[in-house]
Motif scaffolding. Sequence first.
Motif, short mmCIF file in Angstrom:
data_model
loop_
_atom_site.label_atom_id
_atom_site.label_comp_id
_atom_site.label_asym_id
_atom_site.label_seq_id
_atom_site.Cartn_x
_atom_site.Cartn_y
_atom_site.Cartn_z
N SER A 94 9.67 0.31 -11.96
CA SER A 94 9.60 0.50 -10.51
C SER A 94 8.55 1.55 -10.21
CB SER A 94 10.95 0.96 -9.93
OG SER A 94 11.20 2.32 -10.26
N LEU A 95 7.94 1.44 -9.04
CA LEU A 95 6.94 2.42 -8.62
C LEU A 95 7.57 3.79 -8.45
CD1 LEU A 95 4.11 3.23 -7.68
CD2 LEU A 95 4.73 2.39 -5.39
N TRP A 168 6.69 -6.88 -14.33
CA TRP A 168 6.60 -5.45 -14.63
C TRP A 168 6.13 -5.15 -16.05
CZ3 TRP A 168 6.29 -1.66 -11.28
CH2 TRP A 168 6.70 -1.92 -9.97
N ARG A 299 1.32 0.56 -8.59
CA ARG A 299 1.35 0.35 -7.13
C ARG A 299 1.08 -1.11 -6.79
NH1 ARG A 299 -1.95 5.68 -6.61
NH2 ARG A 299 -0.34 7.22 -6.19
N ASP A 302 4.15 -3.16 -7.53
CA ASP A 302 5.11 -2.95 -6.45
C ASP A 302 4.78 -3.83 -5.25
OD1 ASP A 302 7.37 -1.28 -5.25
OD2 ASP A 302 5.74 -0.81 -3.85
#
Length: 309
Positions: A94-95, A168, A299, A302
């Motif tokens: 996750s960012l 991811w 980023r 995301d």
Amino acid sequence: MVGSGAFAKKHLDGLARVKDAQVISIHGRTADSTKAVAEKYGIPHWTTDFDEAVAQPGVEAVILTSPTQVHAEQAIKCMRAGKHVEIEIPISDSLADAEKILAVQKETGLIAMGGHTRRFNPSHQFVHNKIKAGELKLLHFVVQSFFFRRTNMNAEGKPRSWTDHLLWHHACHTVDMFHYQTGQTASEVSAMQGPMHPELKIAMDMSIQMKVASGAVCTLALSFNNNGPLGTWFRYICDNGTYIARYDELVDGQDRPVDVSKVDVSMDGIELQDREFIAAIQQKREPNASVAQVLPAMRVLDRLEKSLR
């Protein structure tokens, strides 16, 4: 070394060729497998307790090859304990967690590096050097990342304790390489995904498109459904030639081998990645693929994830 699986062993193989590196402790999830790896590589201390491993006398730095879901927590623990840290790709899933890692790195001043091996593969270095010298301009980056993983198994055919992810993890390699080779961050991005796996709850097929300000575009196809040749192939379509990178090897557009043996001191991208980590610690400098440098890729991931919801 945190982790005792397939990728930990790749790092241990590379570190064995680095004279300034000594692995003095290894942490793993299960006692039997961790002990076996410690004995194979002559590591004097092994444990299933993360804090015990990090606290061993003489430990200056930690390499995390643990499940993605615990990367952020473990990386922050390492830095809070005064240890430099190299975090296998992706640094988080996750960012928000990636930004937490960077915040602690800035606070502590320690080295925090992402395991973005493609920056170090001799094949990609060859192309990067030509781009930097003005001999090539990237027009279209076409990437296929294909695997056959309909069950939760690792590279050694053993059950995983965590679930891999096309976006991811596997897309992260390409997003970062597109940024690295163009020197720009993707300004336009889009993605589509296929059906979710009923048990794993992840998309098994994905298509991603990106564009940077120079006009260069990237087309990325990913699949866990590919029952055929496995791996990732990077095609660089440039103004002055085409190159295809297959991990540490490179061919031109006519499939003729390109000699990359003199690009760096080794043909092993993971060894070269670890050499950079150790050199940055010794020289007290920011490493190539620092957490700060790879954050733009996080980023973009995301943004892509939000576009898929």
